[in-house]
Design a protein around this motif. Structure first.
Motif, PDB file in Angstrom:
ATOM      1  N   GLU A 117       0.837  -1.213   0.000  1.00 31.88           N
ATOM      2  CA  GLU A 117       0.000   0.000   0.000  1.00 31.88           C
ATOM      3  C   GLU A 117       0.868   1.257   0.000  1.00 31.88           C
ATOM      4  N   PHE A 118       1.982   1.213   0.720  1.00 36.41           N
ATOM      5  CA  PHE A 118       2.889   2.364   0.752  1.00 36.41           C
ATOM      6  C   PHE A 118       3.463   2.624  -0.645  1.00 36.41           C
ATOM      7  N   THR A 119       3.931   1.545  -1.290  1.00 36.04           N
ATOM      8  CA  THR A 119       4.555   1.688  -2.609  1.00 36.04           C
ATOM      9  C   THR A 119       3.540   2.169  -3.639  1.00 36.04           C
ATOM     10  N   ILE A 141      -2.773  11.201   0.559  1.00 34.01           N
ATOM     11  CA  ILE A 141      -2.727   9.816   0.076  1.00 34.01           C
ATOM     12  C   ILE A 141      -3.766   9.022   0.845  1.00 34.01           C
ATOM     13  N   THR A 142      -4.394   8.053   0.177  1.00 28.43           N
ATOM     14  CA  THR A 142      -5.271   7.129   0.881  1.00 28.43           C
ATOM     15  C   THR A 142      -5.118   5.736   0.291  1.00 28.43           C
ATOM     16  N   HIS A 143      -5.362   4.734   1.138  1.00 29.36           N
ATOM     17  CA  HIS A 143      -5.439   3.358   0.635  1.00 29.36           C
ATOM     18  C   HIS A 143      -6.449   2.578   1.452  1.00 29.36           C
ATOM     19  N   ILE A 154      -7.842  13.462   1.365  1.00 28.76           N
ATOM     20  CA  ILE A 154      -8.690  12.486   0.667  1.00 28.76           C
ATOM     21  C   ILE A 154      -8.721  11.206   1.490  1.00 28.76           C
ATOM     22  N   ASP A 155      -9.825  10.484   1.387  1.00 28.44           N
ATOM     23  CA  ASP A 155      -9.933   9.227   2.117  1.00 28.44           C
ATOM     24  C   ASP A 155     -10.850   8.269   1.368  1.00 28.44           C
ATOM     25  N   ALA A 156     -10.490   7.001   1.387  1.00 26.71           N
ATOM     26  CA  ALA A 156     -11.304   5.937   0.778  1.00 26.71           C
ATOM     27  C   ALA A 156     -11.560   4.864   1.826  1.00 26.71           C
ATOM     28  N   ALA A 176     -15.150  11.011   5.976  1.00 26.08           N
ATOM     29  CA  ALA A 176     -15.082  12.472   5.870  1.00 26.08           C
ATOM     30  C   ALA A 176     -14.217  13.040   6.991  1.00 26.08           C
ATOM     31  N   LYS A 177     -14.322  12.465   8.192  1.00 26.36           N
ATOM     32  CA  LYS A 177     -13.492  12.958   9.298  1.00 26.36           C
ATOM     33  C   LYS A 177     -12.016  12.646   9.052  1.00 26.36           C
ATOM     34  N   GLU A 178     -11.734  11.510   8.439  1.00 24.99           N
ATOM     35  CA  GLU A 178     -10.336  11.201   8.089  1.00 24.99           C
ATOM     36  C   GLU A 178      -9.812  12.205   7.064  1.00 24.99           C
ATOM     37  N   TYR A 200      -9.102  15.419   8.825  1.00 27.13           N
ATOM     38  CA  TYR A 200      -7.859  15.347   9.602  1.00 27.13           C
ATOM     39  C   TYR A 200      -6.632  15.476   8.696  1.00 27.13           C
ATOM     40  N   LYS A 201      -6.675  14.807   7.549  1.00 27.65           N
ATOM     41  CA  LYS A 201      -5.506  14.859   6.650  1.00 27.65           C
ATOM     42  C   LYS A 201      -5.293  16.270   6.103  1.00 27.65           C
ATOM     43  N   ALA A 202      -6.369  17.044   5.930  1.00 27.45           N
ATOM     44  CA  ALA A 202      -6.206  18.436   5.484  1.00 27.45           C
ATOM     45  C   ALA A 202      -5.834  19.347   6.653  1.00 27.45           C
ATOM     46  N   PHE A 217      -4.146  18.509   9.566  1.00 26.86           N
ATOM     47  CA  PHE A 217      -2.881  18.289  10.259  1.00 26.86           C
ATOM     48  C   PHE A 217      -1.714  19.092   9.663  1.00 26.86           C
ATOM     49  N   PRO A 218      -1.535  19.114   8.343  1.00 27.00           N
ATOM     50  CA  PRO A 218      -0.388  19.862   7.805  1.00 27.00           C
ATOM     51  C   PRO A 218      -0.459  21.355   8.116  1.00 27.00           C
ATOM     52  N   LEU A 219      -1.655  21.865   8.353  1.00 26.38           N
ATOM     53  CA  LEU A 219      -1.807  23.286   8.683  1.00 26.38           C
ATOM     54  C   LEU A 219      -1.642  23.527  10.173  1.00 26.38           C
ATOM     55  N   TRP A 227      -2.976  17.164  16.672  1.00 27.78           N
ATOM     56  CA  TRP A 227      -4.074  16.205  16.659  1.00 27.78           C
ATOM     57  C   TRP A 227      -5.422  16.918  16.583  1.00 27.78           C
ATOM     58  N   LEU A 228      -6.390  16.286  15.927  1.00 32.03           N
ATOM     59  CA  LEU A 228      -7.786  16.737  15.974  1.00 32.03           C
ATOM     60  C   LEU A 228      -8.620  15.507  16.273  1.00 32.03           C
ATOM     61  N   GLY A 229      -9.349  15.556  17.383  1.00 28.87           N
ATOM     62  CA  GLY A 229     -10.154  14.401  17.770  1.00 28.87           C
ATOM     63  C   GLY A 229     -11.448  14.320  16.976  1.00 28.87           C
ATOM     64  N   PHE A 230     -12.019  13.115  16.934  1.00 28.54           N
ATOM     65  CA  PHE A 230     -13.279  12.930  16.203  1.00 28.54           C
ATOM     66  C   PHE A 230     -14.400  13.806  16.771  1.00 28.54           C
ATOM     67  N   GLU A 231     -14.285  14.136  18.077  1.00 29.36           N
ATOM     68  CA  GLU A 231     -15.325  14.954  18.711  1.00 29.36           C
ATOM     69  C   GLU A 231     -15.041  16.438  18.542  1.00 29.36           C
TER      70      GLU A 231
HETATM   71  C1  LIG Z   1      -3.959   9.229   9.903  1.00 30.30           C
HETATM   72  C2  LIG Z   1      -5.314   8.675   9.518  1.00 30.30           C
HETATM   73  C3  LIG Z   1      -6.252   9.842   9.191  1.00 30.30           C
HETATM   74  C4  LIG Z   1      -5.148   7.797   8.267  1.00 30.30           C
HETATM   75  O1  LIG Z   1      -6.391   7.380   7.772  1.00 30.30           O
HETATM   76  P1  LIG Z   1      -6.688   5.837   7.447  1.00 30.30           P
HETATM   77  O2  LIG Z   1      -8.091   5.733   6.957  1.00 30.30           O
HETATM   78  O3  LIG Z   1      -6.295   5.030   8.659  1.00 30.30           O
HETATM   79  O4  LIG Z   1      -5.694   5.423   6.318  1.00 30.30           O
HETATM   80  P2  LIG Z   1      -5.587   5.849   4.779  1.00 30.30           P
HETATM   81  O5  LIG Z   1      -5.022   4.710   4.066  1.00 30.30           O
HETATM   82  O6  LIG Z   1      -6.828   6.458   4.241  1.00 30.30           O
HETATM   83  O7  LIG Z   1      -4.506   7.011   4.851  1.00 30.30           O
HETATM   84  C5  LIG Z   1      -3.177   6.709   5.146  1.00 30.30           C
HETATM   85  C6  LIG Z   1      -2.359   7.879   4.703  1.00 30.30           C
HETATM   86  O8  LIG Z   1      -2.732   9.016   5.473  1.00 30.30           O
HETATM   87  C7  LIG Z   1      -1.633   9.894   5.459  1.00 30.30           C
HETATM   88  N1  LIG Z   1      -1.442  10.391   6.808  1.00 30.30           N
HETATM   89  C8  LIG Z   1      -1.058   9.684   7.891  1.00 30.30           C
HETATM   90  N2  LIG Z   1      -0.949  10.508   8.959  1.00 30.30           N
HETATM   91  C9  LIG Z   1      -1.289  11.741   8.517  1.00 30.30           C
HETATM   92  C10 LIG Z   1      -1.359  13.005   9.147  1.00 30.30           C
HETATM   93  N3  LIG Z   1      -1.056  13.191  10.441  1.00 30.30           N
HETATM   94  N4  LIG Z   1      -1.711  14.090   8.405  1.00 30.30           N
HETATM   95  C11 LIG Z   1      -1.999  13.950   7.094  1.00 30.30           C
HETATM   96  N5  LIG Z   1      -1.950  12.752   6.436  1.00 30.30           N
HETATM   97  C12 LIG Z   1      -1.598  11.682   7.154  1.00 30.30           C
HETATM   98  C13 LIG Z   1      -0.417   9.130   4.956  1.00 30.30           C
HETATM   99  O9  LIG Z   1      -0.120   9.565   3.640  1.00 30.30           O
HETATM  100  C14 LIG Z   1      -0.902   7.708   4.958  1.00 30.30           C
HETATM  101  O10 LIG Z   1      -0.364   6.905   3.928  1.00 30.30           O
HETATM  102  P3  LIG Z   1       1.207   6.526   3.896  1.00 30.30           P
HETATM  103  O11 LIG Z   1       1.596   6.193   5.291  1.00 30.30           O
HETATM  104  O12 LIG Z   1       1.294   5.386   2.955  1.00 30.30           O
HETATM  105  O13 LIG Z   1       1.892   7.786   3.396  1.00 30.30           O
HETATM  106  C15 LIG Z   1      -5.938   7.841  10.669  1.00 30.30           C
HETATM  107  O14 LIG Z   1      -5.201   6.658  10.856  1.00 30.30           O
HETATM  108  C16 LIG Z   1      -5.983   8.560  12.000  1.00 30.30           C
HETATM  109  O15 LIG Z   1      -5.026   8.614  12.756  1.00 30.30           O
HETATM  110  N6  LIG Z   1      -7.157   9.125  12.357  1.00 30.30           N
HETATM  111  C17 LIG Z   1      -7.366   9.733  13.642  1.00 30.30           C
HETATM  112  C18 LIG Z   1      -7.500  11.245  13.549  1.00 30.30           C
HETATM  113  C19 LIG Z   1      -8.779  11.633  12.911  1.00 30.30           C
HETATM  114  O16 LIG Z   1      -9.158  11.104  11.885  1.00 30.30           O
HETATM  115  N7  LIG Z   1      -9.481  12.601  13.511  1.00 30.30           N
HETATM  116  C20 LIG Z   1     -10.732  13.035  12.981  1.00 30.30           C
HETATM  117  C21 LIG Z   1     -10.833  14.545  13.061  1.00 30.30           C
HETATM  118  S1  LIG Z   1     -12.434  15.132  12.571  1.00 30.30           S
END
Ligand SMILES: CC(C)(COP(=O)(O)OP(=O)(O)OC[C@H]1O[C@@H](n2cnc3c(N)ncnc32)[C@H](O)[C@@H]1OP(=O)(O)O)[C@@H](O)C(=O)NCCC(=O)NCCS
Length: 207
Positions: free
Chosen positions: A41-43, A81-83, A103-105, A144-146, A149-151, A153-155, A159-163
């Motif tokens: 999945e990483f590759t 990235i998502t997998h 993005i998330d799948a 959608a919450k994932e 979070y991915k959008a 976190f980089p900003l 951490w951002l909790g689900f709640e």
């Molecule tokens: C990190 C997280 C969002 C990944 O989602 P996932 O459905 O488990 O896995 P996906 O395959 O869709 O995504 C994995 C990819 O997310 C990305 N990712 C991991 N941590 C990340 C972070 N802190 N910020 C942005 N992207 C991140 C990575 O690219 C990862 O792939 P890679 O390791 O191959 O590079 C999830 O594991 C997690 O920790 N969630 C808890 C936090 C959360 O979602 N809060 C909700 C707020 S409303």
């Protein structure tokens, strides 16, 4: 499919099978201890990311998991990235036009028993209880919450909790997220779809 959720200026790649992709040494090091499933999945995620970068006119560069697992995109790029089983994708845009992407799948199936309570607010559960049939709204909420979070976190670099985000969906394929804690972004707009047994969600933060 993911392109249906992304605005112009955000490039993407997706695949339904694993792909071969030469990894940079830093990427190899990041998965040196990983089991085969994680390697694949990483590759394949890197294969998708390289395609998305190429569509922006950029060369392949190492995309190494950094702080809390966030992928390290090259300077001037925001991406995600998502997998999930049977699907991998990446999306990328150039800053400052695109500030952040998530993005998330997920497999389009109900969440396991008990998980919805852990990832939702009472108002979200109340809406799901009366939502139109045909969509596994619990799984969609999770995805959608994932994406949020991915959008986020980089900003925010935290951490951002689900709640800590309140999501609302419209059946036409849009959603919004109100962030309930202080931070660099107070709301996100996203899009969603279900197709071919998958739930896909995407959030883009424009300039
Ligand atoms: C990190 C997280 C969002 C990944 O989602 P996932 O459905 O488990 O896995 P996906 O395959 O869709 O995504 C994995 C990819 O997310 C990305 N990712 C991991 N941590 C990340 C972070 N802190 N910020 C942005 N992207 C991140 C990575 O690219 C990862 O792939 P890679 O390791 O191959 O590079 C999830 O594991 C997690 O920790 N969630 C808890 C936090 C959360 O979602 N809060 C909700 C707020 S409303």
């Amino acid at each position: 499919m993911i392109e249906r959720l992304l605005p112009p200026g955000v490039t993407w790649a997706e695949t339904f099978t694993d792909r071969e992709c030469a990894l940079f040494p830093a990427e190899e090091a990041a998965i040196a201890q990983a089991v085969e499933k994680r390697r694949r999945e990483f590759t394949t995620g890197r294969w998708c990311a390289r395609q998305a970068l190429a569509a922006l006119g950029l060369p392949a560069t190492p995309i190494v998991p950094g702080e809390r697992g966030a992928p390290g995109w090259p300077p001037g790029v925001a991406g995600a990235i998502t997998h999930c089983p049977g699907y991998r994708a990446a999306a990328a845009g150039r800053t400052p036009d695109v500030v952040s992407v998530g993005i998330d799948a997920e497999t389009h199936a109900p969440l396991p028993d008990g998980v919805l309570d852990l990832v939702s607010l009472p108002a979200e559960r109340a809406w799901i209880a009366t939502a139109p049939p045909g969509t596994h709204w619990d799984r969609l909420l999770f995805s959608a919450k994932e994406s949020v979070y991915k959008a986020w976190f980089p900003l925010a670099r935290r951490w951002l909790g689900f709640e800590e985000a309140a999501l609302t969906f419209s059946p036409d394929g849009r959603f919004s997220a109100e962030i309930l804690v202080d931070g660099p972004v107070s709301s996100f707009s996203g899009r969603w779809l279900t197709a071919d047994g998958l739930v896909l969600t995407a959030v883009t933060v424009p300039a």
